[in-house]
Design an enzyme around this catalytic site. Structure first.
Site, mmCIF file in Angstrom:
data_model
loop_
_atom_site.group_PDB
_atom_site.id
_atom_site.type_symbol
_atom_site.label_atom_id
_atom_site.label_comp_id
_atom_site.label_asym_id
_atom_site.label_seq_id
_atom_site.Cartn_x
_atom_site.Cartn_y
_atom_site.Cartn_z
ATOM 1 N N ARG A 88 27.500 11.121 93.864
ATOM 2 C CA ARG A 88 26.810 12.188 94.628
ATOM 3 C C ARG A 88 26.606 13.444 93.785
ATOM 4 O O ARG A 88 26.718 14.562 94.296
ATOM 5 C CB ARG A 88 27.566 12.557 95.907
ATOM 6 C CG ARG A 88 27.550 11.498 96.984
ATOM 7 C CD ARG A 88 26.294 11.573 97.844
ATOM 8 N NE ARG A 88 26.105 10.333 98.578
ATOM 9 C CZ ARG A 88 26.492 10.142 99.840
ATOM 10 N NH1 ARG A 88 27.044 11.113 100.518
ATOM 11 N NH2 ARG A 88 26.297 8.984 100.403
ATOM 12 N N ARG A 105 23.962 18.118 98.281
ATOM 13 C CA ARG A 105 23.967 19.388 99.009
ATOM 14 C C ARG A 105 24.794 20.506 98.386
ATOM 15 O O ARG A 105 24.649 21.658 98.776
ATOM 16 C CB ARG A 105 24.439 19.151 100.449
ATOM 17 C CG ARG A 105 23.327 18.591 101.321
ATOM 18 C CD ARG A 105 23.834 18.283 102.708
ATOM 19 N NE ARG A 105 24.786 17.179 102.648
ATOM 20 C CZ ARG A 105 25.509 16.765 103.687
ATOM 21 N NH1 ARG A 105 25.414 17.373 104.840
ATOM 22 N NH2 ARG A 105 26.337 15.744 103.550
ATOM 23 N N ARG A 127 15.423 20.415 100.132
ATOM 24 C CA ARG A 127 15.749 19.732 101.394
ATOM 25 C C ARG A 127 15.265 20.531 102.604
ATOM 26 O O ARG A 127 15.006 19.969 103.662
ATOM 27 C CB ARG A 127 17.260 19.521 101.422
ATOM 28 C CG ARG A 127 17.821 18.752 102.562
ATOM 29 C CD ARG A 127 17.518 17.274 102.477
ATOM 30 N NE ARG A 127 18.337 16.589 103.464
ATOM 31 C CZ ARG A 127 18.049 16.539 104.771
ATOM 32 N NH1 ARG A 127 16.935 17.068 105.214
ATOM 33 N NH2 ARG A 127 18.872 15.924 105.604
ATOM 34 N N ASP A 146 19.406 5.631 98.429
ATOM 35 C CA ASP A 146 20.489 5.368 99.377
ATOM 36 C C ASP A 146 20.727 3.873 99.475
ATOM 37 O O ASP A 146 19.806 3.078 99.271
ATOM 38 C CB ASP A 146 20.156 5.941 100.755
ATOM 39 C CG ASP A 146 21.437 6.195 101.551
ATOM 40 O OD1 ASP A 146 21.971 7.303 101.458
ATOM 41 O OD2 ASP A 146 21.917 5.267 102.216
HETATM 42 O O1 1CP Z 1 23.951 11.375 93.499
HETATM 43 C C1 1CP Z 1 24.161 10.214 93.886
HETATM 44 O O2 1CP Z 1 25.297 9.712 93.938
HETATM 45 C C2 1CP Z 1 22.980 9.309 94.175
HETATM 46 C C3 1CP Z 1 22.484 9.227 95.480
HETATM 47 C C4 1CP Z 1 23.223 8.508 96.604
HETATM 48 C C5 1CP Z 1 24.019 7.355 96.600
HETATM 49 C C6 1CP Z 1 24.517 6.585 95.406
HETATM 50 C C7 1CP Z 1 23.080 8.892 97.935
HETATM 51 C C8 1CP Z 1 22.315 10.070 98.380
HETATM 52 N N1 1CP Z 1 23.682 7.968 98.741
HETATM 53 C C9 1CP Z 1 24.287 7.019 97.936
HETATM 54 C C10 1CP Z 1 25.020 5.829 98.354
HETATM 55 C C11 1CP Z 1 25.499 5.719 99.748
HETATM 56 N N2 1CP Z 1 24.834 6.011 100.897
HETATM 57 C C12 1CP Z 1 26.746 5.183 100.114
HETATM 58 C C13 1CP Z 1 27.736 4.629 99.120
HETATM 59 C C14 1CP Z 1 28.470 5.702 98.428
HETATM 60 C C15 1CP Z 1 29.529 6.405 99.203
HETATM 61 O O3 1CP Z 1 30.491 5.723 99.592
HETATM 62 O O4 1CP Z 1 29.394 7.615 99.408
HETATM 63 C C16 1CP Z 1 26.848 5.190 101.512
HETATM 64 C C17 1CP Z 1 28.013 4.716 102.355
HETATM 65 C C18 1CP Z 1 25.623 5.716 102.004
HETATM 66 C C19 1CP Z 1 25.226 5.881 103.410
HETATM 67 C C20 1CP Z 1 24.935 7.297 103.656
HETATM 68 N N3 1CP Z 1 23.774 7.913 103.321
HETATM 69 C C21 1CP Z 1 25.820 8.272 104.137
HETATM 70 C C22 1CP Z 1 27.243 8.026 104.630
HETATM 71 C C23 1CP Z 1 27.142 7.956 106.123
HETATM 72 C C24 1CP Z 1 28.352 7.641 106.914
HETATM 73 O O5 1CP Z 1 28.802 8.547 107.630
HETATM 74 O O6 1CP Z 1 28.813 6.495 106.918
HETATM 75 C C25 1CP Z 1 25.140 9.511 104.130
HETATM 76 C C26 1CP Z 1 25.631 10.849 104.578
HETATM 77 C C27 1CP Z 1 23.840 9.247 103.592
HETATM 78 C C28 1CP Z 1 22.800 10.254 103.315
HETATM 79 C C29 1CP Z 1 22.789 10.724 101.931
HETATM 80 N N4 1CP Z 1 22.615 9.871 100.865
HETATM 81 C C30 1CP Z 1 22.564 10.606 99.712
HETATM 82 C C31 1CP Z 1 22.712 11.999 100.061
HETATM 83 C C32 1CP Z 1 22.674 13.140 99.079
HETATM 84 C C33 1CP Z 1 22.847 12.053 101.455
HETATM 85 C C34 1CP Z 1 22.996 13.330 102.285
HETATM 86 C C35 1CP Z 1 21.620 13.721 102.720
HETATM 87 C C36 1CP Z 1 21.448 15.142 103.145
HETATM 88 O O7 1CP Z 1 21.975 15.498 104.208
HETATM 89 O O8 1CP Z 1 20.745 15.900 102.451
#
Ligand code: 1CP
Length: 342
Positions: free
Chosen positions: A25, A29, A38, A74
């Site tokens: 990540r 944010r 965003r 994602d």
């Molecule tokens: O910078 C990076 O790491 C690259 C981008 C990236 C990656 C690798 C994002 C952006 N998401 C992911 C993978 C991801 N997405 C995972 C595996 C990694 C981990 O365990 O954190 C998972 C479980 C998700 C699913 C997901 N997408 C979640 C978790 C939700 C939950 O409560 O179970 C969330 C919050 C997202 C949205 C997301 N994805 C990425 C970002 C920066 C965001 C936040 C978006 C925002 O609000 O601006």
């Protein structure tokens, strides 16, 4: 050594001039420039617009001496490409716009078409690759078990009880689903490699909720099947957060294993098979302390990893949104200035 050379050398357990570092990540944010974009665009719009996804991928690289960029995307792009889109819930978490409840639902999924619907990911990778010559570029996907968690549950939920119930009550349907997700994930990773990814990471973020005795058949087996379908010579990082039997994770065939902060990384590294590498695992919440404490904690971990070839520095989980950019800077400086001489 360029960052790309350093990253790849460490992934193959070869000597490096210093430890390579990237952060899960690292785009997101905690960066004001991410929040500014965003405000103007929805998350999914950013993910699906290659110019915006490439821009967000590059943002942390402009600030910090990171050795790898991970594409802004994602893991839930695969469910969406299979016909089950997702949205953010008010107050946090993910809501899938549909869920998998039985064999009939699984049979409707068509993993063969997935890459045709994910062209925006490969376009974003090509744009990023063109902008980054000397930095490693990472693609990724979710492990079938973790993707199934969201699909069976219908979104995020503490402990994913529906997934665990399906695993207990209808293993056949679960395995049918995992098989389709493995086909989709392998195709997606192959296409990302073809578009310029130097390495790929498979996120099994919910490995820890799987009963230890079932992990081999509910997750590891499918991850192995994915890795077998990828070109040799592109390292695969397998991040199985919270997995209990860490030694068994090598059965996946991964070149690198990533660990959460619950794992004893220095101990694990000592029994790493010859030629393989580990990644991790500084606690992400530690970074909410001061920059000085963060740097000290990073140096303490590096000290414990001294003399181990095949180590990529990372956090144990993604950077938290409340982290300050200054603290990330202090962390990257601490790692990139650490003398690795034995
Ligand atoms: O910078 C990076 O790491 C690259 C981008 C990236 C990656 C690798 C994002 C952006 N998401 C992911 C993978 C991801 N997405 C995972 C595996 C990694 C981990 O365990 O954190 C998972 C479980 C998700 C699913 C997901 N997408 C979640 C978790 C939700 C939950 O409560 O179970 C969330 C919050 C997202 C949205 C997301 N994805 C990425 C970002 C920066 C965001 C936040 C978006 C925002 O609000 O601006």
């Amino acid at each position: 050594m360029t960052s790309r050379e350093r990253f790849l050398a460490a992934a193959y357990a070869q000597k490096t001039d210093r430890r390579p570092i990237w952060l899960m990540r690292q785009a997101g944010r905690y960066l004001p420039e991410y929040r500014a974009l965003r405000e103007k665009h929805g998350f999914l719009e950013m993910v699906k617009t290659p110019e915006l996804a490439a821009e967000v991928t590059l943002q942390p690289l402009r600030r910090y001496a990171l050795d790898a960029a991970i594409l802004f995307s994602d893991i839930l792009t695969i469910p969406e490409a299979l016909g089950i889109p997702y949205a953010f819930r008010e107050g946090g978490g993910i809501a899938m716009q549909g869920k998998i409840e039985n064999a009939h639902d699984v049979k409707k999924l068509q993993p063969e078409d997935v890459t045709g619907r994910l062209g925006y990911v490969y376009d974003a990778l090509r744009l990023t690759r063109a902008a980054l010559r000397d930095t490693a570029l990472l693609g990724f996907c979710g492990a079938p078990w973790t993707l199934a968690a969201y699909l069976v549950q219908g979104g995020s939920a503490e402990g994913f009880p529906r997934l665990l119930a399906l695993a207990r009550e209808d293993k056949k349907t679960l395995h049918l689903l995992l098989e389709k997700l493995a086909v989709a994930a392998a195709a997606h990773l192959r296409a990302q490699i073809a578009a310029g990814a130097d390495a790929v990471q498979i996120f099994d973020s919910w490995a820890g909720i799987c009963p230890a005795e079932d992990y081999a058949e509910n997750s590891l087996r499918w991850v192995k099947q994915i890795i077998e379908q990828l070109p040799k010579g592109t390292p695969v990082i397998f991040f199985a957060k919270g997995a209990k039997d860490t030694a068994a994770l090598w059965d996946s065939g991964a070149q690198v294993l990533g660990f959460g902060s619950e794992a004893d990384l220095p101990a694990i590294a000592k029994s790493t098979p010859q030629g393989k590498a580990v990644q991790g695992n500084l606690g992400n919440a530690l970074l909410l302390e001061s920059p000085e404490k963060t740097a000290a904690a990073a140096r303490a971990l590096l000290e414990k990893m001294r003399g181990i070839d095949g180590y990529i520095f990372n956090l144990g989980h993604g950077l938290l949104p409340q982290t300050t950019p200054e603290t990330v800077g202090a962390l990257v400086d601490a790692v990139t200035h650490f003398d690795v001489a034995p």
